[in-house]
Design a protein around this motif. Sequence first.
Motif, PDB file in Angstrom:
ATOM      1  N   GLU A  51     -33.379 -51.318  17.343  1.00 15.74           N
ATOM      2  CA  GLU A  51     -33.721 -52.135  16.185  1.00 15.74           C
ATOM      3  C   GLU A  51     -34.215 -53.520  16.575  1.00 15.74           C
ATOM      4  N   GLU A  62     -38.833 -45.824  21.014  1.00 13.42           N
ATOM      5  CA  GLU A  62     -37.995 -44.920  20.223  1.00 13.42           C
ATOM      6  C   GLU A  62     -38.534 -43.502  20.255  1.00 13.42           C
ATOM      7  N   ALA A  65     -38.881 -40.845  17.568  1.00 11.60           N
ATOM      8  CA  ALA A  65     -38.799 -40.605  16.134  1.00 11.60           C
ATOM      9  C   ALA A  65     -39.238 -39.188  15.843  1.00 11.60           C
ATOM     10  N   ASP A 103     -34.075 -40.597  17.488  1.00 12.93           N
ATOM     11  CA  ASP A 103     -33.279 -41.798  17.216  1.00 12.93           C
ATOM     12  C   ASP A 103     -33.261 -42.052  15.712  1.00 12.93           C
ATOM     13  N   ARG A 104     -34.394 -41.718  15.079  1.00 14.38           N
ATOM     14  CA  ARG A 104     -34.498 -41.750  13.622  1.00 14.38           C
ATOM     15  C   ARG A 104     -35.235 -40.498  13.161  1.00 14.38           C
ATOM     16  N   VAL A 106     -35.446 -42.416   5.678  1.00 16.76           N
ATOM     17  CA  VAL A 106     -35.361 -42.619   7.120  1.00 16.76           C
ATOM     18  C   VAL A 106     -33.881 -42.571   7.481  1.00 16.76           C
ATOM     19  N   GLY A 127     -31.004 -42.673  10.344  1.00 16.95           N
ATOM     20  CA  GLY A 127     -30.655 -43.038  11.708  1.00 16.95           C
ATOM     21  C   GLY A 127     -29.731 -42.001  12.333  1.00 16.95           C
TER      22      GLY A 127
END
Length: 256
Positions: A3, A35, A37, A204-205, A219, A221
Motif C-alpha cells: 500500500e 503487486e 493483482a 495480493d488483491r 477490490v 485484499g
Amino acid sequence: MLEQQPAVISFSDVTQRFGDNVALSSITVDFLQGEFATIVGPSGCGKSTLLRLIAGLIIASDGQVRVDGREVIEPRSDVGFMFQRPTLLPWLSAVENVLLPVTLHRRPTASDRREAESLLATVGLAGSEARHPDHLSGGMQQRVALARLLMTGARILLLDEPFGAVDEFTREKLNFELLRIQRDTGATILLVTHSITEAVLMGDRVITMTPHPGRIGRVVGVDLGPDRDRSVLRSAAYLDAVNDVRDTFDTDRSAA
C-alpha cells in the motif's frame, strides 16, 4: 508494504466501446508497483479488454489509462503479455521461441541464448531446449511461453488465463512457479482468471468484475504473505478471502 508503493497502472473513468457494444464502463482503479493483482469475473465482463488497454493493443474510447504516469496511446514494448494459448512458432525449438523477443529486434548473442536457456530451467524445462512445440505437452508449451514472457524483461506482466487449457495438477504447479518468479523478480503482475480460488491463491488483491457492461465490483485484499505454498489452501485467511469474493458475486446476482 504494497500500500506504500506507487501506482504504476491507473485507470481514470475508462469506458471502452466496440461499435454499439459497451465492453467497459467507468473503470477507475490503480495497480501498485510490485503487486500481484488478480482479476476475476464471468465471461463477457471485460477482463481481457482491461489487459489489452494496459498493453496499448486497444486505446480507451473515453477516460485515460496511464502506465508510469504516461497515457497509453500505442502498444508498449515495456509491458509483457501472455495469452490463453502459448502461440509458439512450430518450426522453432523451445529455446528459439524464448529468444523471439530478442530476435524481432536484432541477432541474438551467445549471452542471450544462455539467458533463454536459464529461463527454461527456471520454469522447469532444463534439457528441453532443442525440442519443438509438437514434442511438448500443453503444460510444457505454456512453460515455454512463460519463459518467453520473462525474456522480454518487462516490469509489468499481463497474463490472460494463461493456464486455463492445462490439467488441474499442471495448473497448480505453474501457479506456484509464477508466484516464485514474481517474488524473485519483483515484477508487477496482473492475472485474469475465471476461478475465484485461483484469484485468491495468487493475488495480493482480487479485483472483481461484473458484466453488461463490465464494471469493477469490489477490490478484496488477500493477506496470505509472500511465501505461499499448498498449505495456504487450508488456512482460515484463504478460506475467508474466497468466501468474501464469492459473496461479491452472490450479492450481484441477488440484486439483479
